[in-house]
Design a protein around this motif. Structure first.
Motif, PDB file in Angstrom:
ATOM      1  N   GLY A  39      68.217  43.450 103.787  1.00 26.53           N
ATOM      2  CA  GLY A  39      67.014  43.362 102.974  1.00 26.53           C
ATOM      3  C   GLY A  39      67.190  42.479 101.766  1.00 26.53           C
ATOM      4  O   GLY A  39      68.088  41.634 101.697  1.00 26.53           O
ATOM      5  N   LEU A  40      66.308  42.671 100.782  1.00 28.01           N
ATOM      6  CA  LEU A  40      66.287  41.863  99.564  1.00 28.01           C
ATOM      7  C   LEU A  40      66.781  42.671  98.374  1.00 28.01           C
ATOM      8  O   LEU A  40      66.319  43.787  98.131  1.00 28.01           O
ATOM      9  CB  LEU A  40      64.859  41.373  99.291  1.00 28.01           C
ATOM     10  N   ILE A  41      67.711  42.093  97.641  1.00 29.32           N
ATOM     11  CA  ILE A  41      68.148  42.630  96.357  1.00 29.32           C
ATOM     12  C   ILE A  41      67.600  41.670  95.306  1.00 29.32           C
ATOM     13  O   ILE A  41      67.932  40.479  95.303  1.00 29.32           O
ATOM     14  CB  ILE A  41      69.687  42.722  96.279  1.00 29.32           C
ATOM     15  N   PHE A  42      66.742  42.167  94.431  1.00 31.47           N
ATOM     16  CA  PHE A  42      65.971  41.324  93.508  1.00 31.47           C
ATOM     17  C   PHE A  42      66.249  41.788  92.085  1.00 31.47           C
ATOM     18  O   PHE A  42      65.822  42.857  91.667  1.00 31.47           O
ATOM     19  CB  PHE A  42      64.487  41.462  93.863  1.00 31.47           C
ATOM     20  N   THR A  43      66.994  40.982  91.329  1.00 28.53           N
ATOM     21  CA  THR A  43      67.460  41.357  89.993  1.00 28.53           C
ATOM     22  C   THR A  43      66.853  40.478  88.917  1.00 28.53           C
ATOM     23  O   THR A  43      66.828  39.249  89.055  1.00 28.53           O
ATOM     24  CB  THR A  43      68.995  41.245  89.903  1.00 28.53           C
ATOM     25  N   ASN A  44      66.370  41.095  87.843  1.00 28.56           N
ATOM     26  CA  ASN A  44      65.973  40.360  86.649  1.00 28.56           C
ATOM     27  C   ASN A  44      66.945  40.689  85.529  1.00 28.56           C
ATOM     28  O   ASN A  44      67.172  41.864  85.214  1.00 28.56           O
ATOM     29  CB  ASN A  44      64.548  40.733  86.225  1.00 28.56           C
ATOM     30  N   LEU A  45      67.535  39.648  84.939  1.00 26.41           N
ATOM     31  CA  LEU A  45      68.408  39.797  83.779  1.00 26.41           C
ATOM     32  C   LEU A  45      67.638  39.309  82.563  1.00 26.41           C
ATOM     33  O   LEU A  45      67.432  38.109  82.372  1.00 26.41           O
ATOM     34  CB  LEU A  45      69.708  39.004  83.985  1.00 26.41           C
ATOM     35  N   VAL A  46      67.205  40.247  81.723  1.00 27.82           N
ATOM     36  CA  VAL A  46      66.182  39.961  80.720  1.00 27.82           C
ATOM     37  C   VAL A  46      66.728  39.535  79.362  1.00 27.82           C
ATOM     38  O   VAL A  46      66.000  38.980  78.534  1.00 27.82           O
ATOM     39  CB  VAL A  46      65.259  41.188  80.545  1.00 27.82           C
ATOM     40  N   ASP A  47      68.016  39.761  79.089  1.00 27.07           N
ATOM     41  CA  ASP A  47      68.531  39.507  77.741  1.00 27.07           C
ATOM     42  C   ASP A  47      68.340  38.073  77.283  1.00 27.07           C
ATOM     43  O   ASP A  47      68.085  37.817  76.095  1.00 27.07           O
ATOM     44  CB  ASP A  47      70.017  39.863  77.650  1.00 27.07           C
ATOM     45  N   THR A  48      68.489  37.103  78.202  1.00 28.78           N
ATOM     46  CA  THR A  48      68.332  35.708  77.812  1.00 28.78           C
ATOM     47  C   THR A  48      66.957  35.462  77.197  1.00 28.78           C
ATOM     48  O   THR A  48      66.819  34.646  76.276  1.00 28.78           O
ATOM     49  CB  THR A  48      68.535  34.785  79.027  1.00 28.78           C
ATOM     50  N   ASP A  49      65.953  36.142  77.678  1.00 27.11           N
ATOM     51  CA  ASP A  49      64.601  36.005  77.144  1.00 27.11           C
ATOM     52  C   ASP A  49      64.374  36.915  75.937  1.00 27.11           C
ATOM     53  O   ASP A  49      64.107  36.451  74.835  1.00 27.11           O
ATOM     54  CB  ASP A  49      63.590  36.337  78.238  1.00 27.11           C
ATOM     55  N   MET A  50      64.519  38.196  76.152  1.00 32.26           N
ATOM     56  CA  MET A  50      64.137  39.189  75.141  1.00 32.26           C
ATOM     57  C   MET A  50      65.010  39.141  73.890  1.00 32.26           C
ATOM     58  O   MET A  50      64.508  39.167  72.756  1.00 32.26           O
ATOM     59  CB  MET A  50      64.187  40.590  75.761  1.00 32.26           C
ATOM     60  N   LYS A  51      66.319  39.046  74.084  1.00 35.54           N
ATOM     61  CA  LYS A  51      67.223  39.118  72.939  1.00 35.54           C
ATOM     62  C   LYS A  51      67.510  37.761  72.300  1.00 35.54           C
ATOM     63  O   LYS A  51      67.788  37.684  71.092  1.00 35.54           O
ATOM     64  CB  LYS A  51      68.552  39.755  73.365  1.00 35.54           C
ATOM     65  N   TYR A  52      67.479  36.686  73.103  1.00 31.43           N
ATOM     66  CA  TYR A  52      67.949  35.407  72.593  1.00 31.43           C
ATOM     67  C   TYR A  52      66.909  34.299  72.606  1.00 31.43           C
ATOM     68  O   TYR A  52      66.834  33.520  71.657  1.00 31.43           O
ATOM     69  CB  TYR A  52      69.192  34.972  73.383  1.00 31.43           C
ATOM     70  N   GLY A  53      66.095  34.208  73.637  1.00 34.08           N
ATOM     71  CA  GLY A  53      65.084  33.159  73.691  1.00 34.08           C
ATOM     72  C   GLY A  53      64.021  33.342  72.631  1.00 34.08           C
ATOM     73  O   GLY A  53      63.793  32.461  71.792  1.00 34.08           O
ATOM     74  N   HIS A  54      63.374  34.495  72.633  1.00 30.78           N
ATOM     75  CA  HIS A  54      62.316  34.766  71.658  1.00 30.78           C
ATOM     76  C   HIS A  54      62.835  34.761  70.224  1.00 30.78           C
ATOM     77  O   HIS A  54      62.102  34.387  69.305  1.00 30.78           O
ATOM     78  CB  HIS A  54      61.656  36.110  71.957  1.00 30.78           C
ATOM     79  N   ARG A  55      64.059  35.154  70.038  1.00 30.41           N
ATOM     80  CA  ARG A  55      64.627  35.199  68.680  1.00 30.41           C
ATOM     81  C   ARG A  55      65.294  33.884  68.281  1.00 30.41           C
ATOM     82  O   ARG A  55      65.896  33.782  67.225  1.00 30.41           O
ATOM     83  CB  ARG A  55      65.626  36.359  68.584  1.00 30.41           C
ATOM     84  N   VAL A 111      67.221  36.498  88.825  1.00 31.80           N
ATOM     85  CA  VAL A 111      66.392  35.749  87.894  1.00 31.80           C
ATOM     86  C   VAL A 111      67.018  35.816  86.499  1.00 31.80           C
ATOM     87  O   VAL A 111      67.106  36.890  85.904  1.00 31.80           O
ATOM     88  CB  VAL A 111      64.958  36.308  87.849  1.00 31.80           C
ATOM     89  N   LEU A 112      67.464  34.669  86.007  1.00 31.08           N
ATOM     90  CA  LEU A 112      67.926  34.560  84.624  1.00 31.08           C
ATOM     91  C   LEU A 112      66.668  34.338  83.784  1.00 31.08           C
ATOM     92  O   LEU A 112      66.178  33.215  83.656  1.00 31.08           O
ATOM     93  CB  LEU A 112      68.906  33.406  84.472  1.00 31.08           C
ATOM     94  N   ASP A 113      66.147  35.411  83.246  1.00 33.60           N
ATOM     95  CA  ASP A 113      64.838  35.386  82.606  1.00 33.60           C
ATOM     96  C   ASP A 113      64.771  34.305  81.523  1.00 33.60           C
ATOM     97  O   ASP A 113      65.567  34.303  80.597  1.00 33.60           O
ATOM     98  CB  ASP A 113      64.528  36.761  82.002  1.00 33.60           C
ATOM     99  N   SER A 114      63.834  33.393  81.680  1.00 36.09           N
ATOM    100  CA  SER A 114      63.500  32.319  80.735  1.00 36.09           C
ATOM    101  C   SER A 114      64.433  31.120  80.761  1.00 36.09           C
ATOM    102  O   SER A 114      64.304  30.221  79.938  1.00 36.09           O
ATOM    103  CB  SER A 114      63.408  32.837  79.281  1.00 36.09           C
ATOM    104  N   ALA A 115      65.372  31.053  81.725  1.00 36.48           N
ATOM    105  CA  ALA A 115      66.361  29.972  81.734  1.00 36.48           C
ATOM    106  C   ALA A 115      65.799  28.698  82.360  1.00 36.48           C
ATOM    107  O   ALA A 115      66.238  28.241  83.418  1.00 36.48           O
ATOM    108  CB  ALA A 115      67.631  30.412  82.454  1.00 36.48           C
ATOM    109  N   GLY A 116      64.802  28.106  81.704  1.00 36.58           N
ATOM    110  CA  GLY A 116      64.200  26.870  82.176  1.00 36.58           C
ATOM    111  C   GLY A 116      65.188  25.717  82.171  1.00 36.58           C
ATOM    112  O   GLY A 116      66.202  25.741  81.460  1.00 36.58           O
ATOM    113  N   ILE A 117      64.864  24.671  82.925  1.00 35.65           N
ATOM    114  CA  ILE A 117      65.800  23.567  83.108  1.00 35.65           C
ATOM    115  C   ILE A 117      65.244  22.232  82.616  1.00 35.65           C
ATOM    116  O   ILE A 117      65.948  21.228  82.608  1.00 35.65           O
ATOM    117  CB  ILE A 117      66.215  23.463  84.591  1.00 35.65           C
TER     118      ILE A 117
END
Length: 381
Positions: free
Chosen positions: A271-287, A7-13
């Motif tokens: 099984g499932l490997i489920f990753t969230n990469l948060v920098d796009t949201d927390m560091k760059y989207g909100h700012r 999940v590329l956090d906040s990477a809407g299209i």
């Protein structure tokens, strides 16, 4: 056999049909930032079909993409991390989590202060970096934690690590979590926001911790009940309040999360490997940092080119997002958007997946790949 969901956090299209209801008309995270930045250089996602989903400057469509591509509309109301991830794993919400544009009720704050034995500062919607600059000195002087919210359903508590140690901050957050229960005060997340530094140069640390409400049953619970590993990387464990996530590891940055994802290949055989990469949201989207967001996507794409070489032939990779946070848009909050979906497997032909009705098609696809019966959503494979 593994399913790997990143999940590329906040990477809407691009726009959702109901975008107007959220005051987000025109928000389109990836297309808008690419246009403002003069182009996006993501050749690996381009090959998988990213430029086939929407018009993205610097990312032309591929005639024969290596992956399947489409976009997903969110069925649940809201535009927050919890809603997006829960629906992604099969739990559609009928009602939006409550938000607090005027701050939290006075009587609740008084009860909370009594429960933690401290008075608080703030209690209004604010940017996290701005509020610690504004109230940080008073917090350091008095020991009063800083309480604030945003346009999302969150109760955030900021404290200097030398004033309120992490263990104590987490204890305070757990008290808030126990008190903030549905329906009226059921904030989706309580978030610990520790910071360090001195007056004029306070900096938030990577010791953030989210305390989420517990979701209804998701695919994670189904997999766990069948003894199938669900390896959460980043804030996945927090988002689901640990429910169905086993094992898990927290991360300090996108780079750390990507490295942990590589390491997971040697730990999880099935099984499932489920990753969230948060920098796009927390560091760059909100700012609203266009350059930072662009670089984060491009850095991920470089890593992606190496990562797919490590995948086995029966591994399935899904790349998506949980909401938007358009860095070219007004304010500093999330934006209601459709999200991209890229699905890749060695040797699998790329298909146009069109517009998917619900993020839960991710859960259905993972279940189909892992050969587990699941009733919510429609698999794309």
């Amino acid at each position: 056999m593994r399913a790997i969901c990143i999940v590329l956090d906040s990477a809407g299209i691009g726009p959702m049909p109901d975008q107007k209801e959220y005051g987000d008309v025109g928000a389109a995270t990836i297309p808008n930032l690419a246009k403002v930045a003069g182009g996006l250089n993501v050749p690996n996602m381009q090959k998988m079909g990213l430029g086939n989903i929407a018009e993205i400057t610097g990312v032309p469509p591929e005639k024969t993409p290596t992956g399947s591509y489409g976009k997903m509309y969110e069925l649940s109301p809201g535009k927050d991390t919890t809603t997006g991830h829960w629906e992604m794993m099969g739990a559609r919400l009928e009602f939006a989590f409550p938000v607090f544009p005027e701050g939290f009720p006075k009587d609740f704050i008084e009860q909370f202060e009594k429960a933690i034995g401290r008075q608080t500062l703030g209690n209004y919607p604010a940017s996290g970096t701005e509020i610690i600059e504004k109230l940080g000195d008073e917090h350091v002087k008095t020991g009063k934690p800083i309480v604030y919210t945003s346009a999302d359903s969150v109760f955030q508590i900021a404290a200097h690590e030398s004033v309120i140690p992490l263990e104590e901050l987490y204890r305070i957050c757990q008290i808030a979590r126990d008190m903030l229960q549905p329906p009226e005060l059921g904030a989706a997340r309580v978030i610990a926001r520790p910071f360090t530094g001195s007056s004029g140069s306070y900096t938030r640390t990577s010791n953030r911790h989210d305390f989420s409400l517990t979701p209804t049953e998701t695919l994670l619970d189904v997999l766990k009940a069948k003894g199938i590993a669900t390896y959460g990387i980043g804030k996945i464990y927090d988002i689901f309040a640990g429910q169905g996530v086993e094992p898990h590891v927290t991360t300090k940055s996108n780079d750390d999360g990507m490295q942990r994802t590589v390491e997971s290949l040697s730990k999880i055989e099935n099984g499932l490997i489920f990753t969230n990469l948060v920098d796009t949201d927390m560091k760059y989207g909100h700012r609203r940092d266009v350059a930072g967001y662009k670089k984060a996507l491009e850095d991920f794409d470089v890593w992606l080119g190496d990562f797919v070489k490590l995948m086995k032939n029966d591994d399935l990779l899904l790349i998506t997002a949980d909401h938007g946070c358009d860095p070219t848009y007004k304010g500093s909050d999330h934006t209601r958007e459709a999200v991209p979906l890229l699905v890749y497997q060695h040797g699998r032909s790329g298909l146009d997946l069109g517009i998917r009705q619900g993020f839960w098609d991710v859960a259905a696809t993972i279940a189909a790949h892992l050969k587990v019966p699941y009733h919510n959503g429609k698999s794309v494979i």
